[in-house]
Design a protein around this motif. Structure first.
Motif, PDB file in Angstrom:
ATOM      1  N   HIS A 117       0.801  -1.216  -0.097  1.00  0.00           N
ATOM      2  CA  HIS A 117       0.042   0.016  -0.101  1.00  0.00           C
ATOM      3  C   HIS A 117       0.762   1.357  -0.137  1.00  0.00           C
ATOM      4  O   HIS A 117       0.272   2.659  -0.276  1.00  0.00           O
ATOM      5  N   THR A 118       2.128   1.288   0.267  1.00  0.00           N
ATOM      6  CA  THR A 118       3.077   2.320   0.395  1.00  0.00           C
ATOM      7  C   THR A 118       3.332   2.795  -1.089  1.00  0.00           C
ATOM      8  O   THR A 118       3.584   2.054  -1.928  1.00  0.00           O
ATOM      9  N   SER A 119       3.378   4.109  -1.187  1.00  0.00           N
ATOM     10  CA  SER A 119       3.826   4.827  -2.293  1.00  0.00           C
ATOM     11  C   SER A 119       5.161   4.768  -2.735  1.00  0.00           C
ATOM     12  O   SER A 119       6.078   4.717  -1.603  1.00  0.00           O
ATOM     13  N   THR A 120       5.671   4.406  -3.910  1.00  0.00           N
ATOM     14  CA  THR A 120       6.986   4.422  -4.206  1.00  0.00           C
ATOM     15  C   THR A 120       7.552   5.927  -4.815  1.00  0.00           C
ATOM     16  O   THR A 120       6.773   6.574  -5.223  1.00  0.00           O
ATOM     17  N   PRO A 121       9.018   5.898  -4.664  1.00  0.00           N
ATOM     18  CA  PRO A 121      10.182   4.781  -4.109  1.00  0.00           C
ATOM     19  C   PRO A 121      10.029   4.758  -2.490  1.00  0.00           C
ATOM     20  O   PRO A 121       9.642   6.001  -2.068  1.00  0.00           O
ATOM     21  N   VAL A 122      10.213   3.773  -2.023  1.00  0.00           N
ATOM     22  CA  VAL A 122      10.440   3.647  -0.619  1.00  0.00           C
ATOM     23  C   VAL A 122      11.542   2.718  -0.160  1.00  0.00           C
ATOM     24  O   VAL A 122      11.897   1.760  -1.052  1.00  0.00           O
ATOM     25  N   THR A 123      12.329   3.495   0.865  1.00  0.00           N
ATOM     26  CA  THR A 123      13.563   2.672   1.273  1.00  0.00           C
ATOM     27  C   THR A 123      13.294   2.154   2.675  1.00  0.00           C
ATOM     28  O   THR A 123      12.892   2.964   3.611  1.00  0.00           O
ATOM     29  N   VAL A 124      13.266   0.630   2.624  1.00  0.00           N
ATOM     30  CA  VAL A 124      13.053   0.093   3.908  1.00  0.00           C
ATOM     31  C   VAL A 124      14.397  -0.092   4.555  1.00  0.00           C
ATOM     32  O   VAL A 124      15.222  -0.833   3.914  1.00  0.00           O
ATOM     33  N   GLY A 125      14.720   0.515   6.002  1.00  0.00           N
ATOM     34  CA  GLY A 125      15.819   0.090   6.839  1.00  0.00           C
ATOM     35  C   GLY A 125      15.654  -1.169   7.327  1.00  0.00           C
ATOM     36  O   GLY A 125      15.191  -1.497   8.510  1.00  0.00           O
ATOM     37  N   PHE A 126      16.028  -2.289   7.012  1.00  0.00           N
ATOM     38  CA  PHE A 126      15.942  -3.673   7.388  1.00  0.00           C
ATOM     39  C   PHE A 126      17.093  -3.877   8.444  1.00  0.00           C
ATOM     40  O   PHE A 126      18.336  -4.215   7.947  1.00  0.00           O
ATOM     41  N   TYR A 127      16.961  -3.590   9.506  1.00  0.00           N
ATOM     42  CA  TYR A 127      18.092  -3.361  10.642  1.00  0.00           C
ATOM     43  C   TYR A 127      18.203  -4.839  11.258  1.00  0.00           C
ATOM     44  O   TYR A 127      17.066  -5.386  11.739  1.00  0.00           O
ATOM     45  N   SER A 128      19.561  -5.261  11.260  1.00  0.00           N
ATOM     46  CA  SER A 128      19.689  -6.517  12.095  1.00  0.00           C
ATOM     47  C   SER A 128      21.289  -6.239  12.464  1.00  0.00           C
ATOM     48  O   SER A 128      21.979  -6.019  11.946  1.00  0.00           O
TER      49      SER A 128
ATOM     50  N   VAL B  56      11.437  -4.864  -6.591  1.00  0.00           N
ATOM     51  CA  VAL B  56      11.719  -4.844  -4.851  1.00  0.00           C
ATOM     52  C   VAL B  56      13.184  -5.223  -4.892  1.00  0.00           C
ATOM     53  O   VAL B  56      13.896  -6.291  -5.370  1.00  0.00           O
ATOM     54  N   PHE B  57      14.265  -4.322  -4.515  1.00  0.00           N
ATOM     55  CA  PHE B  57      15.538  -4.427  -4.327  1.00  0.00           C
ATOM     56  C   PHE B  57      15.871  -4.815  -3.106  1.00  0.00           C
ATOM     57  O   PHE B  57      15.628  -4.304  -2.226  1.00  0.00           O
ATOM     58  N   GLU B  58      16.526  -6.070  -2.833  1.00  0.00           N
ATOM     59  CA  GLU B  58      16.793  -6.605  -1.582  1.00  0.00           C
ATOM     60  C   GLU B  58      18.631  -6.388  -1.651  1.00  0.00           C
ATOM     61  O   GLU B  58      19.328  -7.346  -2.283  1.00  0.00           O
ATOM     62  N   ILE B  59      18.987  -5.451  -0.981  1.00  0.00           N
ATOM     63  CA  ILE B  59      20.285  -5.105  -0.968  1.00  0.00           C
ATOM     64  C   ILE B  59      20.770  -5.806   0.238  1.00  0.00           C
ATOM     65  O   ILE B  59      20.640  -5.245   1.384  1.00  0.00           O
ATOM     66  N   THR B  60      21.847  -6.640   0.112  1.00  0.00           N
ATOM     67  CA  THR B  60      22.387  -7.167   1.401  1.00  0.00           C
ATOM     68  C   THR B  60      23.956  -7.330   1.257  1.00  0.00           C
ATOM     69  O   THR B  60      24.713  -6.788   0.120  1.00  0.00           O
TER      70      THR B  60
ATOM     71  N   ILE C  53      14.924  -2.755   0.021  1.00  0.00           N
ATOM     72  CA  ILE C  53      15.091  -3.187   1.324  1.00  0.00           C
ATOM     73  C   ILE C  53      16.482  -3.315   1.651  1.00  0.00           C
ATOM     74  O   ILE C  53      17.121  -4.019   1.132  1.00  0.00           O
ATOM     75  N   LEU C  54      16.820  -2.464   2.450  1.00  0.00           N
ATOM     76  CA  LEU C  54      18.382  -2.275   3.015  1.00  0.00           C
ATOM     77  C   LEU C  54      18.708  -3.006   4.066  1.00  0.00           C
ATOM     78  O   LEU C  54      18.236  -2.695   5.383  1.00  0.00           O
TER      79      LEU C  54
ATOM     80  N   LEU D 227      21.346   8.682   7.900  1.00  0.00           N
ATOM     81  CA  LEU D 227      20.679   7.296   7.686  1.00  0.00           C
ATOM     82  C   LEU D 227      19.143   7.586   7.727  1.00  0.00           C
ATOM     83  O   LEU D 227      18.340   6.971   6.817  1.00  0.00           O
ATOM     84  N   ASN D 228      18.845   8.296   8.582  1.00  0.00           N
ATOM     85  CA  ASN D 228      17.448   8.659   8.818  1.00  0.00           C
ATOM     86  C   ASN D 228      16.509   9.373   7.446  1.00  0.00           C
ATOM     87  O   ASN D 228      15.617   9.070   7.203  1.00  0.00           O
ATOM     88  N   ARG D 229      17.652  10.256   6.936  1.00  0.00           N
ATOM     89  CA  ARG D 229      17.106  10.977   5.636  1.00  0.00           C
ATOM     90  C   ARG D 229      16.893   9.943   4.543  1.00  0.00           C
ATOM     91  O   ARG D 229      16.133  10.271   3.464  1.00  0.00           O
ATOM     92  N   THR D 230      17.673   8.905   4.797  1.00  0.00           N
ATOM     93  CA  THR D 230      17.692   8.046   3.251  1.00  0.00           C
ATOM     94  C   THR D 230      16.417   6.922   3.419  1.00  0.00           C
ATOM     95  O   THR D 230      15.792   6.700   2.738  1.00  0.00           O
ATOM     96  N   VAL D 231      16.261   6.445   4.673  1.00  0.00           N
ATOM     97  CA  VAL D 231      15.437   5.471   5.045  1.00  0.00           C
ATOM     98  C   VAL D 231      13.908   5.981   5.286  1.00  0.00           C
ATOM     99  O   VAL D 231      13.767   6.964   6.158  1.00  0.00           O
ATOM    100  N   THR D 232      13.104   5.410   4.585  1.00  0.00           N
ATOM    101  CA  THR D 232      11.798   6.123   4.913  1.00  0.00           C
ATOM    102  C   THR D 232      10.988   5.189   5.503  1.00  0.00           C
ATOM    103  O   THR D 232       9.573   5.538   5.874  1.00  0.00           O
ATOM    104  N   LEU D 233      11.187   3.898   5.636  1.00  0.00           N
ATOM    105  CA  LEU D 233      10.465   2.739   6.673  1.00  0.00           C
ATOM    106  C   LEU D 233      11.380   2.094   7.505  1.00  0.00           C
ATOM    107  O   LEU D 233      11.981   0.946   6.879  1.00  0.00           O
ATOM    108  N   PRO D 234      11.717   2.335   8.517  1.00  0.00           N
ATOM    109  CA  PRO D 234      12.770   1.712   9.465  1.00  0.00           C
ATOM    110  C   PRO D 234      11.937   0.330   9.993  1.00  0.00           C
ATOM    111  O   PRO D 234      10.761   0.516  10.386  1.00  0.00           O
TER     112      PRO D 234
END
Length: 669
Positions: free
Chosen positions: A90-101, A346-350, A381-382, A410-417
């Motif tokens: 449902h999210t409008s694009t482009p969107v950058t998900v900070g997939f933090y681990s 969907v870009f999964e960047i690992t 998906i970062l 990093l907060n300015r880059t990631v739009t969905l932590p």
């Protein structure tokens, strides 16, 4: 979550998975009906184990029949991934998900679950859209493939209100492993090249080549028009003119060749041949760029541009790369209207946190600039460890003044932590269960008597030798069967929700596999000893393996202290003392050497859990520690050697100080 799972959760009757423990006659209780019930049951379990006082005791632990399927229950990871995937739909694009681990735990498993949830959501939306407007997506296959090529040449797509209201979405997943391009100075170019290669492979080289030459960018409809395709009149007129000229030329040449009386003349032949040649050459000129794009892809063009050092220093280098990306995004918009659904890449960047700081900066800048056009169909998906990325940003020389505070950048880059939560009970149990299933040595098989008889026949008539070997083989079969049973019981304790052991197993799948792979060899070593064969507690062995894996530094210190004490004359009943008491008596000496043992101490897990493990749930004695140490294979003994040297130096220093003090006192007297 499907309707069946929702119903089960609502009624409190969700069943747990089938566990490996059922293979040895044990079974597990159904999954908890609620969070409060789970806490209550675990509390009762702790009381039961605490009152037993024996490591091998299983009294007080209730068991029920695990006659249900593993698919009847949703793990915590599946719930988290399902919620994230629905949000991304449902999210409008482009969107950058900070997939933090923080430590790269179970990343690929979570990414696969997210992709699976998004595909299920896509299929559900497609079916819902069909029920709503009776319209199926049009896939570029068969006749539709030829239709697509025809539309690419003669039609321009129009974004209408109907298209904007479409709910069905198709996702194109691209997994970009950054370390594969880490050797290049332009890691960001690897991201762009991967995009070009996947889009070309997904839609085919021919449609993309046609679009690059004659395709038109989609335009918005004027007013409330419902027409999604607009005829390109200039192209139609040009193509019609070429066809008319070609037909005229062919007709004249045919007339000059076939009609008697005219074929003897040369003027008409020359005119017809010339017209046909001009029109044919015009068609060849029109097709030449398409053939060129088929041979030289966008990936090849960008590679050539990035390899040319002179060109990369030009002012328009990034602009040229940007134009190539715009062609791709416009082509995706075109395919959206043709396929009658929305498309998302969907870009999964690992593995980005495994690269040099300057390379990391290039990838983040590419996400923020090259791939961030308004309404671009990209979902990034970062997958990163925030601490490492922040350190890279703050250390990079090119980011001085721009990212002095890496967290703000990093907060300015990631739009969905999205920080990966701690692994839940059901998720951990499922990971352990999958690790058990992959072990071939748990396939309980009995060697057939026919094979043994065949071996005996080959031995000849030496009956004594045959009987001895048969007896040895029979004994070894019994040992193997008993070892397999012990291994099953140990694994059952690992994934038993009413036991304490699973709480001490780390979230990392790698660490889970280390434990699962170590338990069988430890038990097999112990079963080879006759005096231990019938006196093994599988739960105690599994706990020891977990202890060694989780706290190698503290355990090595305890073992070294025990060894030093047993070498001299120990106090009475020293071997019956708990190992936790040994640690408390010598912990000050350990932490006084924290500088020398800094790297080794970093291997240990939570110290509070260590105290709870060794003082409450698994109170190993000195005697038990000595016994298990002989069969411990997952402990690095070089750690003990370093500690032995430090303790020896400390003893020498203490003795030297004492002798020096005695000598000084003697001179004073």
């Amino acid at each position: 979550m499907d309707l069946v799972a929702q119903k089960n959760l609502a009624e409190g009757g969700t069943k747990g998975p089938v566990y490996l423990g059922t293979l040895v006659g044990n079974s597990l209780p159904p999954a908890p009906m609620s969070f409060n019930n789970e806490i209550t049951r675990c509390h009762h379990c702790e009381e039961a184990h605490g009152s037993s006082g024996c490591l091998c005791s299983r009294e007080g632990v209730p068991f029920a029949n695990a006659d249900c399927s593993e698919k009847d229950i949703m793990t915590e990871d599946e719930i988290y991934c399902g919620c994230l995937s629905k949000t991304l739909c449902h999210t409008s694009t482009p969107v950058t998900v900070g997939f933090y681990s923080p430590c790269g735990t179970r990343l690929h498993s979570l990414l696969d679950q997210i992709a699976g949830c998004m595909r299920k959501e896509s299929a559900r939306r497609e079916e819902s859209e069909y029920r709503r407007i009776h319209e199926r997506p049009r896939r570029p296959e068969g006749r539709n493939y030829l239709t697509l090529l025809w539309y690419l040449v003669f039609y321009q797509p129009v974004i209408t209100e109907i298209h904007l209201r479409r709910k069905n979405i198709d996702f194109i997943f691209i997994r970009f492993t950054a370390w594969q391009y880490a050797g290049s100075d332009k890691l960001w170019a690897g991201l762009v090249l991967t995009l070009c290669d996947h889009i070309r492979h997904h839609f085919g080289p021919l449609p993309l080549s046609f679009y690059s030459v004659v395709g038109s960018k989609p335009r918005f409809a004027s007013g409330f028009s419902q027409q999604e395709w607009r005829l390109k009149k200039k192209v139609v007129y040009t193509a019609s003119g070429l066809v008319v000229v070609l037909i005229a030329g062919v007709g004249l040449a045919t007339t000059a060749l076939l009609i008697p009386g005219i074929r003897d003349g040369s003027a008409l032949k020359i005119i017809g041949t010339t017209i046909a040649g001009i029109s044919g050459s015009g068609a060849i000129v029109a097709l030449a760029p398409i053939i060129k794009h088929l041979i030289i892809s966008q990936k090849n063009k960008i590679e050539k541009m990035t390899d040319d050092e002179k060109f990369t220093s030009h002012l328009g280098f990034m602009s040229a790369v940007k134009k190539e990306i715009e062609i791709l995004t416009n082509f995706v918009y075109y395919m959206e209207i043709f396929e009658r659904r929305r498309l998302r890449i969907v870009f999964e960047i690992t593995s980005l946190d495994m690269c040099y700081p300057e390379r990391v900066i290039g990838v983040l800048n590419a996400i923020n600039t090259l791939l961030s056009d308004t309404n671009a169909p990209f979902i990034f998906i970062l997958v990163v460890d925030p601490c490492i990325i922040v350190s890279c940003l703050e250390q990079a020389s090119t980011m001085k003044g721009m990212a002095d505070n890496g967290y703000l950048y990093l907060n300015r880059t990631v739009t969905l932590p999205f920080s990966i939560p701690e692994i839940g009970i059901h998720s951990k149990v499922r990971f352990l269960h999958e690790a058990f299933q992959n072990r071939e040595d748990l396939m309980y098989r009995i060697i057939t008597r026919n094979v043994e008889q065949g071996i005996r026949k080959c031995k000849g008539n030496d009956k004594t030798l045959v009987d001895m070997e048969a007896s040895m083989e029979e004994d070894q079969h019994q040992i193997d069967a008993q070892a397999v049973q012990y291994i099953h019981e140990a694994f059952h304790c690992l994934h038993n929700e009413f036991d304490h052991l699973y709480k001490y197993i780390p979230d990392s799948i790698v660490q889970m596999r280390r434990i699962v792979n170590t338990i069988p060899i430890t038990i097999r070593l112990m079963t080879q000893q006759h005096f231990l064969r019938h006196n093994i507690c599988p739960r105690s062995v599994a706990g020891w393996v977990v202890l060694v894996n989780q706290w190698p530094c503290r355990l090595s210190w305890i073992l070294e202290c025990m060894d030093d004490r047993l070498q001299i004359q120990p106090v009475r009943d020293y071997e019956e003392q708990p190992m936790w008491h040994v640690f408390t008596e010598n912990c000050k000496d350990l932490f006084s050497k924290h500088k020398e043992l800094k790297n080794i101490m970093a291997l240990d897990g939570d110290p509070e859990l260590f105290e709870k493990f060794l003082s409450c749930h698994f109170p190993y004695s000195v005697r038990e520690g000595e016994k298990y140490l002989k069969y411990t294979v997952n402990l690095d003994h070089s750690i003990r050697y370093q500690m032995r040297e430090l303790r020896a130096l400390a003893t020498l220093d203490k003795n030297y100080s004492k002798d020096d003090h005695d000598a000084t006192s003697g001179r004073t007297v």
